[in-house]
Motif scaffolding. Structure first.
Motif, PDB file in Angstrom:
ATOM      1  N   VAL A   1       7.965  -9.303 -10.863  1.00 57.37           N
ATOM      2  CA  VAL A   1       7.562  -9.095  -9.472  1.00 57.37           C
ATOM      3  C   VAL A   1       6.044  -8.960  -9.440  1.00 57.37           C
ATOM      4  CG1 VAL A   1       7.812  -7.644  -7.421  1.00 57.37           C
ATOM      5  CG2 VAL A   1       9.720  -7.864  -9.026  1.00 57.37           C
ATOM      6  N   LYS A   2       5.393  -9.807  -8.696  1.00 60.96           N
ATOM      7  CA  LYS A   2       3.939  -9.786  -8.601  1.00 60.96           C
ATOM      8  C   LYS A   2       3.494  -8.736  -7.578  1.00 60.96           C
ATOM      9  CE  LYS A   2       3.171 -13.230 -11.460  1.00 60.96           C
ATOM     10  NZ  LYS A   2       2.481 -13.020 -12.754  1.00 60.96           N
ATOM     11  N   LEU A   3       2.773  -7.748  -8.061  1.00 63.15           N
ATOM     12  CA  LEU A   3       2.296  -6.679  -7.197  1.00 63.15           C
ATOM     13  C   LEU A   3       0.780  -6.652  -7.157  1.00 63.15           C
ATOM     14  CD1 LEU A   3       4.601  -3.686  -8.290  1.00 63.15           C
ATOM     15  CD2 LEU A   3       5.006  -5.360  -6.471  1.00 63.15           C
ATOM     16  N   THR A   4       0.243  -6.154  -6.051  1.00 61.47           N
ATOM     17  CA  THR A   4      -1.182  -5.911  -5.990  1.00 61.47           C
ATOM     18  C   THR A   4      -1.502  -4.658  -6.809  1.00 61.47           C
ATOM     19  OG1 THR A   4      -1.057  -4.464  -4.058  1.00 61.47           O
ATOM     20  CG2 THR A   4      -1.217  -6.838  -3.640  1.00 61.47           C
ATOM     21  N   ARG A   5      -2.779  -4.443  -7.034  1.00 59.04           N
ATOM     22  CA  ARG A   5      -3.202  -3.269  -7.803  1.00 59.04           C
ATOM     23  C   ARG A   5      -2.714  -1.973  -7.146  1.00 59.04           C
ATOM     24  NH1 ARG A   5      -9.593  -1.849  -8.928  1.00 59.04           N
ATOM     25  NH2 ARG A   5      -9.275   0.044 -10.170  1.00 59.04           N
ATOM     26  N   THR A   6      -2.821  -1.916  -5.823  1.00 56.97           N
ATOM     27  CA  THR A   6      -2.408  -0.707  -5.103  1.00 56.97           C
ATOM     28  C   THR A   6      -0.905  -0.535  -5.143  1.00 56.97           C
ATOM     29  OG1 THR A   6      -4.323  -0.880  -3.633  1.00 56.97           O
ATOM     30  CG2 THR A   6      -2.477   0.490  -2.884  1.00 56.97           C
ATOM     31  N   GLU A   7      -0.150  -1.611  -4.951  1.00 51.67           N
ATOM     32  CA  GLU A   7       1.312  -1.535  -5.005  1.00 51.67           C
ATOM     33  C   GLU A   7       1.774  -1.077  -6.385  1.00 51.67           C
ATOM     34  OE1 GLU A   7       1.799  -5.222  -1.809  1.00 51.67           O
ATOM     35  OE2 GLU A   7       2.219  -5.535  -3.939  1.00 51.67           O
ATOM     36  N   PHE A   8       1.116  -1.584  -7.427  1.00 51.78           N
ATOM     37  CA  PHE A   8       1.475  -1.194  -8.792  1.00 51.78           C
ATOM     38  C   PHE A   8       1.225   0.302  -8.997  1.00 51.78           C
ATOM     39  CE2 PHE A   8       0.612  -0.374 -13.239  1.00 51.78           C
ATOM     40  CZ  PHE A   8       1.605  -1.100 -13.896  1.00 51.78           C
ATOM     41  N   ALA A   9       0.086   0.792  -8.526  1.00 47.60           N
ATOM     42  CA  ALA A   9      -0.256   2.209  -8.696  1.00 47.60           C
ATOM     43  C   ALA A   9       0.750   3.102  -7.972  1.00 47.60           C
ATOM     44  CB  ALA A   9      -1.667   2.473  -8.188  1.00 47.60           C
ATOM     45  N   ILE A  10       1.164   2.691  -6.787  1.00 46.38           N
ATOM     46  CA  ILE A  10       2.150   3.469  -6.019  1.00 46.38           C
ATOM     47  C   ILE A  10       3.484   3.496  -6.749  1.00 46.38           C
ATOM     48  CG2 ILE A  10       3.509   3.532  -3.893  1.00 46.38           C
ATOM     49  CD1 ILE A  10       1.025   2.299  -2.480  1.00 46.38           C
TER      50      ILE A  10
ATOM     51  N   SER B   1      -0.416  12.764   0.685  1.00 49.53           N
ATOM     52  CA  SER B   1      -1.631  13.269   0.035  1.00 49.53           C
ATOM     53  C   SER B   1      -1.488  13.258  -1.481  1.00 49.53           C
ATOM     54  CB  SER B   1      -1.947  14.680   0.528  1.00 49.53           C
ATOM     55  OG  SER B   1      -0.900  15.577   0.221  1.00 49.53           O
ATOM     56  N   GLN B   2      -0.291  13.583  -1.995  1.00 47.29           N
ATOM     57  CA  GLN B   2      -0.052  13.515  -3.437  1.00 47.29           C
ATOM     58  C   GLN B   2      -0.251  12.092  -3.945  1.00 47.29           C
ATOM     59  OE1 GLN B   2       3.862  15.761  -3.236  1.00 47.29           O
ATOM     60  NE2 GLN B   2       3.275  16.200  -5.327  1.00 47.29           N
ATOM     61  N   LEU B   3       0.362  11.145  -3.263  1.00 50.47           N
ATOM     62  CA  LEU B   3       0.233   9.749  -3.675  1.00 50.47           C
ATOM     63  C   LEU B   3      -1.229   9.313  -3.675  1.00 50.47           C
ATOM     64  CD1 LEU B   3       3.246   7.951  -1.938  1.00 50.47           C
ATOM     65  CD2 LEU B   3       2.694   7.871  -4.364  1.00 50.47           C
ATOM     66  N   LEU B   4      -1.928   9.626  -2.611  1.00 47.09           N
ATOM     67  CA  LEU B   4      -3.332   9.209  -2.510  1.00 47.09           C
ATOM     68  C   LEU B   4      -4.177   9.839  -3.605  1.00 47.09           C
ATOM     69  CD1 LEU B   4      -3.803   9.337   1.366  1.00 47.09           C
ATOM     70  CD2 LEU B   4      -3.847   7.281  -0.063  1.00 47.09           C
ATOM     71  N   ASP B   5      -3.937  11.128  -3.901  1.00 44.93           N
ATOM     72  CA  ASP B   5      -4.704  11.808  -4.941  1.00 44.93           C
ATOM     73  C   ASP B   5      -4.456  11.194  -6.307  1.00 44.93           C
ATOM     74  OD1 ASP B   5      -5.823  13.534  -3.152  1.00 44.93           O
ATOM     75  OD2 ASP B   5      -4.461  15.199  -3.563  1.00 44.93           O
ATOM     76  N   ARG B   6      -3.195  10.889  -6.619  1.00 45.42           N
ATOM     77  CA  ARG B   6      -2.835  10.449  -7.967  1.00 45.42           C
ATOM     78  C   ARG B   6      -3.174   8.982  -8.210  1.00 45.42           C
ATOM     79  NH1 ARG B   6      -2.388  14.303 -11.620  1.00 45.42           N
ATOM     80  NH2 ARG B   6      -1.323  12.774 -12.925  1.00 45.42           N
ATOM     81  N   ILE B   7      -3.180   8.151  -7.167  1.00 47.88           N
ATOM     82  CA  ILE B   7      -3.482   6.731  -7.382  1.00 47.88           C
ATOM     83  C   ILE B   7      -4.963   6.431  -7.180  1.00 47.88           C
ATOM     84  CG2 ILE B   7      -1.161   6.101  -6.625  1.00 47.88           C
ATOM     85  CD1 ILE B   7      -2.362   5.004  -4.048  1.00 47.88           C
ATOM     86  N   ALA B   8      -5.751   7.449  -6.822  1.00 46.39           N
ATOM     87  CA  ALA B   8      -7.161   7.229  -6.491  1.00 46.39           C
ATOM     88  C   ALA B   8      -7.939   6.608  -7.650  1.00 46.39           C
ATOM     89  CB  ALA B   8      -7.814   8.532  -6.057  1.00 46.39           C
ATOM     90  N   LEU B   9      -7.618   7.003  -8.893  1.00 46.96           N
ATOM     91  CA  LEU B   9      -8.344   6.460 -10.045  1.00 46.96           C
ATOM     92  C   LEU B   9      -8.040   4.981 -10.247  1.00 46.96           C
ATOM     93  CD1 LEU B   9      -7.967   9.373 -12.629  1.00 46.96           C
ATOM     94  CD2 LEU B   9      -9.973   8.768 -11.284  1.00 46.96           C
ATOM     95  N   ASP B  10      -6.787   4.588  -9.967  1.00 45.73           N
ATOM     96  CA  ASP B  10      -6.387   3.190 -10.171  1.00 45.73           C
ATOM     97  C   ASP B  10      -6.771   2.302  -8.993  1.00 45.73           C
ATOM     98  OD1 ASP B  10      -5.197   3.758 -12.628  1.00 45.73           O
ATOM     99  OD2 ASP B  10      -3.323   4.359 -11.677  1.00 45.73           O
ATOM    100  N   THR B  11      -6.765   2.875  -7.801  1.00 44.93           N
ATOM    101  CA  THR B  11      -6.992   2.058  -6.622  1.00 44.93           C
ATOM    102  C   THR B  11      -7.678   2.885  -5.532  1.00 44.93           C
ATOM    103  OG1 THR B  11      -5.888   0.777  -4.879  1.00 44.93           O
ATOM    104  CG2 THR B  11      -4.579   2.498  -5.954  1.00 44.93           C
TER     105      THR B  11
END
Length: 217
Positions: free
Chosen positions: A144-153, A168-178
């Motif tokens: 499945v081809k995902l974007t960088r943000t989709e992969f991080a989520i 807010s948890q999701l945004l905090d934890r994926i911030a380094l990747d995307t």
């Protein structure tokens, strides 16, 4: 910076460990009972846990199997060999007997964190396999081809599949990747990710939890 959760009701030992770890450059979280630790873990995901066994409420033996995808070093006064064997077979990364030498404990922490990084970087949930090193995702063997943000989520949802995660948890934890993901765009990224997984599998893997955020079904 790596973060370590200390689960110990002994204030003196906990304070000593916190001072030691912070001096070594680690971030520190504290929990004083098994119940408090299980309430804290869905909100804060440490890189390693130091777990005492003799805790009020839920014991360390009861808490250990509930900690997923995080290395746990048991720090206990129990010296029975069978206790150590049972805990290591039950998922503990290591066992340190109290009283302990601080240099030895720091070395064991370093090894446990290094071993975690060296493990095969695969996450699994139902028919989904995610490779954290190659950024590849497969569902029932189909890529499945995902974007960088989709992969991080998806990665963070899979790492915390047992609980609902707030926006807010999701945004905090994926911030380094995307870092480009915002609260306004998060819902769109999740919707696109859900559709891509559903198109391949026929299943709706991600659900919205009203008032909280998202979780894997």
């Amino acid at each position: 910076m790596k973060t370590i959760l200390i689960i110990d009701d002994d204030m003196h030992i906990g304070n000593m460990l916190q001072e030691l770890l912070e001096r070594e450059g680690y971030g520190v979280l504290r929990a004083y009972s098994g119940t408090e630790a299980l309430l804290l873990l869905p909100q804060k995901t440490p890189d390693l846990v130091l777990l005492d066994l003799m805790l009020p409420g839920l014991s360390g033996e009861e808490v250990l199997p509930k900690i997923k995808n995080i290395p746990v070093i048991v720090v206990s006064a129990k010296i029975d060999v069978q206790d150590k064997v049972d805990l290591l077979l039950g998922g503990a990364a290591d066992y340190v007997t109290k009283p302990f030498d601080t240099k030895e404990l720091l070395a064991r922490i370093s090894v446990a964190l290094r071993n975690t990084l060296a493990q095969v970087p695969l996450l699994h949930y139902d028919a989904i396999t995610l490779n954290t090193a190659s950024y590849a995702v497969f569902v029932d063997g189909a890529e499945v081809k995902l974007t960088r943000t989709e992969f991080a989520i998806l990665k963070y949802l899979m790492q915390n599949s047992a609980q609902a995660l707030s926006k807010s948890q999701l945004l905090d934890r994926i911030a380094l990747d995307t870092p480009d993901c915002t609260e306004g765009s998060l819902k769109i990224h999740v919707s696109n990710l859900r559709k891509k997984l559903r198109d391949v599998s026929g299943k709706d893997y991600i659900e919205a939890v009203w008032g909280i955020g998202f979780k894997l079904k």
